[in-house]
Scaffold this active site. Structure first.
Site, short mmCIF file in Angstrom:
data_model
loop_
_atom_site.label_atom_id
_atom_site.label_comp_id
_atom_site.label_asym_id
_atom_site.label_seq_id
_atom_site.Cartn_x
_atom_site.Cartn_y
_atom_site.Cartn_z
N LYS A 1 -8.81 -15.88 4.41
CA LYS A 1 -8.95 -17.18 5.06
C LYS A 1 -8.60 -18.32 4.11
O LYS A 1 -7.87 -19.24 4.47
CB LYS A 1 -10.37 -17.35 5.58
CG LYS A 1 -10.65 -16.51 6.82
CD LYS A 1 -12.08 -16.65 7.25
CE LYS A 1 -12.30 -15.95 8.59
NZ LYS A 1 -13.70 -16.00 8.98
N SER B 1 -17.22 -16.72 13.47
CA SER B 1 -17.03 -17.60 12.32
C SER B 1 -16.40 -18.94 12.67
O SER B 1 -16.23 -19.79 11.82
CB SER B 1 -16.20 -16.88 11.25
OG SER B 1 -14.91 -16.68 11.74
N LYS C 1 0.84 -1.20 0.00
CA LYS C 1 0.00 0.00 0.00
C LYS C 1 0.88 1.25 0.00
O LYS C 1 0.68 2.15 -0.81
CB LYS C 1 -0.92 0.00 1.23
CG LYS C 1 -1.84 -1.21 1.29
CD LYS C 1 -2.76 -1.18 2.49
CE LYS C 1 -2.04 -1.27 3.82
NZ LYS C 1 -1.35 -2.56 4.03
P1 ADP Z 1 2.05 -1.86 3.30
O1 ADP Z 1 2.11 -0.41 3.19
O2 ADP Z 1 0.89 -2.46 2.59
O3 ADP Z 1 2.16 -2.38 4.69
P2 ADP Z 1 4.57 -1.78 1.95
O4 ADP Z 1 4.20 -0.85 0.88
O5 ADP Z 1 5.38 -1.27 3.08
O6 ADP Z 1 3.30 -2.48 2.53
O7 ADP Z 1 5.30 -3.01 1.28
C1 ADP Z 1 6.30 -3.79 1.90
C2 ADP Z 1 7.39 -4.11 0.93
O8 ADP Z 1 6.94 -5.04 -0.03
C3 ADP Z 1 7.83 -2.89 0.14
O9 ADP Z 1 9.22 -2.95 0.00
C4 ADP Z 1 7.16 -3.07 -1.21
O10 ADP Z 1 7.90 -2.48 -2.22
C5 ADP Z 1 7.13 -4.57 -1.35
N1 ADP Z 1 6.01 -4.99 -2.18
C6 ADP Z 1 4.74 -5.19 -1.78
N2 ADP Z 1 3.97 -5.58 -2.80
C7 ADP Z 1 4.76 -5.63 -3.88
C8 ADP Z 1 4.54 -5.98 -5.26
N3 ADP Z 1 3.35 -6.35 -5.72
N4 ADP Z 1 5.59 -5.93 -6.08
C9 ADP Z 1 6.81 -5.55 -5.64
N5 ADP Z 1 7.08 -5.25 -4.38
C10 ADP Z 1 6.07 -5.27 -3.49
#
Ligand code: ADP
Length: 810
Positions: A734, A691, A371
């Site tokens: 889940k 659930s 995110k």
């Molecule tokens: P969130 O904000 O959802 O908790 P982050 O944005 O901090 O997650 O993501 C954690 C790590 O995983 C980051 O380094 C991000 O770049 C990587 N990441 C997550 N999803 C993907 C994806 N689909 N492709 C490449 N890297 C990803």
């Protein structure tokens, strides 16, 4: 000419009573009052009073005078002053009032007598009267100097200037000036010893010009700092003096004066007029209060805040959708639907600009699904700054909107703080954990946030601390949340929700291979040839070192591997090449023992244990439900930090089992003779929700009938007292958690069938997903053997052996 010069022979040696004065000099032709102790000098003066009243004065230092008090005659100084006692009056209180007037210098000869007082020979040396232009000039110069010096001394009357101007005798002029405060005892003694009046005057002139320099310097310092200063500005005053002194010493590279600096910065600040006016107004207050006042710190901090915010209108970068798509793809694997929604959002913004009330995006999903990093990519694609503020645990409106300045330690709220960090008023601004916003007596942060997000209000967002409006209308806000439900309704209405589910194993592998490993490698300064990680190793990390919906821990473990290799590279000898390939077998050595066991939770089908699935903000997980019948009288004991709702589900499950006891082949006396203990392991983790109903019921039936539960079956669903199964939430997480745990059959409420679209195809292919409507169906599938009831034929699980069951298509 005075009477004395007419009547006395110049240069004629005389013998006079000696008066010794300590630490003072009486110059000729100046009357001086005196105090003398009753020693030899006193007796000498008593003697003089009986004759021509004349004495010889000599002047010695404090140390020397001690010697003169002894009986031994001391060495006499070369020059003394012959003086006349103008008054020698014994007062009733046994003190004496003496007034002396010096007459002329005299060279001091030898002692003539020592008791009861000293008599000394001396030769008068009255000043000659030299003339000529040089003497004139010198005198004029000294007079001018005196005049100037006195001009620096408001306490000295102008009469003194007139008096000095009337003197026409160079020696006398020097003597009179020597009484000035600029001269010390030693200086005066030196001047006394100089019998040549011109030489004496020159020395005076040199001394005065030195004095004048100091005075002028001091005056300059003072005029440099001449603003009217009150007591509280003492510090400022001293600083100014220090600076003036340093400037005088040529150490000119000083720090700018703080007030001037603020003034300059306000002038230079690129901001609307109302901002500059406020800052100037505060600066005036600061000057009035003084830098040293208790208020000063508060005012300064405020001005600094104003100066540090990005007020200026910034250039709008045109939005290129192609570029945005390229960047989003470059940074993220998969997430196609999410990316599409983001691009649509940008398209609307591009076309409508800020005219349209574009909704605020809200990315909802478990941690580590990207995110935040999506937000970062958008910023990168748009060439904007990126900031985030976490709203987790924010309960106080003031945290969003700041405290009023009257509050001690007041600060702007998180929005303005982040804008300061961004150094731009049009950043991409992530509002993290919007689902963790609280509200209490200190005011509802939601309403403050609504104002922040409302395009109609946020152009004039007013922080309580700043008091002046700040324009947030160009900011791109993106909210993130782990869950949708806790987000306050009014906020949710403003936002466009984009849900991001967890990743499957395959997706994680792709992400690791294509994104996390290259990213971390670069981060640790490694080249691809330094380190390779095999797919088997990545899979082992995914399965046995992490258990998560996102990839946050996966990335952390990969980072740990990179650190290990980076260290080896750094420690490598000259010329040695490091090329590490990490395989699955290397992991325990590098990352420590596996943290999770991969595969099914139970080794065998067990009695009284059923597998459920939970769902939390961190994604889904499988969970065992254990039931143990003990000796007792029908009590129900629940452990494992179960919440109220889950406890009620357990009671309902028990009631259902009792109600159906006969059909389920459970002895009617069972409940009179047994207590039931239900436990859900991982006791430290709170669990709640309805659930788990079908799982609890299955475990209960298993425990009471002695029929084991299939360990490769997991289930979720709420149960009514009559065994009907109701739908549940969080299905995607889940099913993915069950799939991750190696579950082969997954039972879900029939009404949840519509949610199957969300579930990744891979999960649907590899796991049988069976919709159920009633508890009987569940028991048929989940129990390892059919139930033999007293009244009914055994409940026969359908095609249990083949394990084949059509997966309903969604
Ligand atoms: P969130 O904000 O959802 O908790 P982050 O944005 O901090 O997650 O993501 C954690 C790590 O995983 C980051 O380094 C991000 O770049 C990587 N990441 C997550 N999803 C993907 C994806 N689909 N492709 C490449 N890297 C990803």
């Amino acid at each position: 000419m005075t009477r004395d010069e007419q009547t006395r022979d110049v240069g004629q040696e005389r013998t006079l009573p000696l008066v010794i004065l300590g630490e003072m000099v009486i110059m000729p032709r100046i009357p001086v009052p005196l105090q003398v102790g009753k020693g030899k000098s006193y007796r000498a003066m008593e003697h003089a009073m009986r004759g021509d009243r004349e004495v010889l004065l000599i002047f010695v230092s404090e140390e020397e005078i001690e010697g003169f008090k002894g009986s031994e005659p001391q060495k006499l100084p070369p020059v003394g002053v012959i003086a006349r006692l103008e008054e020698f009056l014994k007062l009733p209180d046994d003190t004496v009032r003496i007034i002396l007037e010096g007459l002329e210098r005299a060279e001091v000869g030898d002692y003539v007598q020592n008791e009861p007082f000293h008599m000394v020979r001396c030769t008068p040396r009255p000043d000659p009267r030299p003339e000529g232009p040089e003497v004139e000039a010198l005198m004029a110069e000294v007079k001018a100097q005196v005049e100037e010096i006195i001009s620096y001394m408001p306490e000295v009357s102008q009469e003194a200037v007139a008096f000095v101007h009337r003197i026409d005798d160079p020696g006398h002029l020097a003597d009179v000036v020597a009484y000035g405060p600029a001269f010390e005892f030693e200086d005066r003694l030196e001047l006394l010893n100089l019998l040549d009046p011109v030489e004496r005057l020159r020395k005076v002139q040199r001394e005065l010009s030195h004095q004048l320099e100091l005075l002028r310097l001091r005056a300059k310092i003072q005029s440099d700092t001449k603003e009217a200063l009150d007591q509280s500005q003492k510090e400022y005053f001293l600083r100014e003096q220090m600076k003036a002194i340093r400037r005088e010493l040529g150490e000119d590279d000083l720090d700018e004066d703080p007030i001037d600096e603020l003034k300059r910065k306000i002038a230079e600040l690129n901001a609307p007029d109302y901002v500059k006016e406020t800052a100037t107004h505060e600066l005036k207050r600061l000057v009035q209060q003084g830098m040293n006042s208790p208020e000063a710190g508060v005012i300064r901090t405020y001005i600094d805040w104003i100066l540090s915010l990005p007020w200026a209108k910034e250039e709008q970068q045109p939005i290129s959708l192609q570029e945005a798509k390229r960047v989003l793809d470059e940074d993220h694997y998969g997430l196609d639907k999410v990316k599409e929604r983001l691009l649509e959002y940008l398209a609307v913004r591009k076309l409508a600009g800020t005219k349209m009330r574009s909704p605020i995006l809200c990315l909802v999903g478990p941690p580590g699904v990207g995110k935040t990093s999506l937000g970062r990519s958008i910023a990168r694609a748009l060439g904007r700054a990126f900031v985030r503020a976490s709203l987790g645990g924010v309960r106080d409106e003031a945290e969003i909107r700041g405290h009023r300045r009257t509050y001690i330690g007041a600060m702007p709220g998180r929005i303005i703080q982040s804008i300061k960090t961004a150094k731009s008023n049009q950043p991409v601004f992530i509002l993290d954990e919007i689902d963790k916003l609280g509200a209490d007596y200190r005011g509802d942060p939601t309403s403050a946030l609504l104002e922040v997000l409302d395009p109609e209000q946020n152009a004039t967002f007013s922080d309580h601390y700043l008091e002046i409006p700040f324009d947030l209308s160009q900011v791109i806000f993106i909210a993130t949340a782990n869950q949708l439900d806790p987000i306050p309704g009014p906020l949710r209405d403003r936002m466009e929700i984009i849900e991001i589910g967890g990743y499957t194993e395959d997706e994680k592998l792709e992400i690791a291979r294509g994104f996390l490993v290259p990213k971390q490698r670069e981060f640790h300064g490694l080249q691809p040839e330094h380190m390779q990680i095999t797919d088997a190793a990545l899979l082992k990390i995914i399965r046995e070192y992490t258990r998560e919906a996102g990839v946050r821990n996966l990335e952390r473990e990969i980072a740990a591997l990179c650190r290990k290799v980076a260290r080896r590279v750094a420690e490598a000898a000259e010329g040695e090449t490091i090329a590490v390939t990490i395989d699955a077998a290397d992991l325990p050595e590098l990352l420590g023992p596996e943290k999770f066991s991969y595969g099914l939770a139970e080794q065998h089908d067990e009695v009284g244990v059923a597998t459920g699935v939970s769902w939390s903000t961190t994604g889904g997980d499988t969970m065992s439900f254990e039931v143990l019948p003990l000796r007792g009288k029908g009590e129900l004991k629940l452990t494992g930090q179960l919440g109220e709702v889950m406890k009620e589900s357990a009671q309902a499950a028990l009631s259902y089992v009792r109600y159906r006891a006969e059909e389920l082949g459970i002895s009617p006396t069972f409940f009179e003779e047994h207590a039931i203990h239900i436990h859900v392991p991982e006791g430290a983790v709170p669990k709640d929700g309805p659930s788990a109903g079908i799982t609890l019921t299955t475990a209960l039936v298993s425990a009471m009938t002695g029929i084991p539960v299939r360990r490769d079956v997991a289930m979720t669903g709420e149960v009514t007292l009559r065994g009907k199964i109701l739908p549940i939430g969080g299905l995607k997480e889940k099913t993915m958690a069950a799939h991750r745990a190696g579950i082969k059959t997954f039972l879900l409420p029939k009404e949840n069938l519509k949610d199957l679209v969300e579930i990744p195809a891979k999960v649907r292919e590899e796991m049988q997903i069976i919709p159920v409507e009633h508890m009987d169906e569940v028991l048929k599938i989940a129990l390892a053997r059919p139930i033999k009831s007293a009244s009914n034929p055994p409940l026969q699980p359908k095609s249990q052996k083949s394990g084949k069951r059509a997966t309903p298509s969604a």
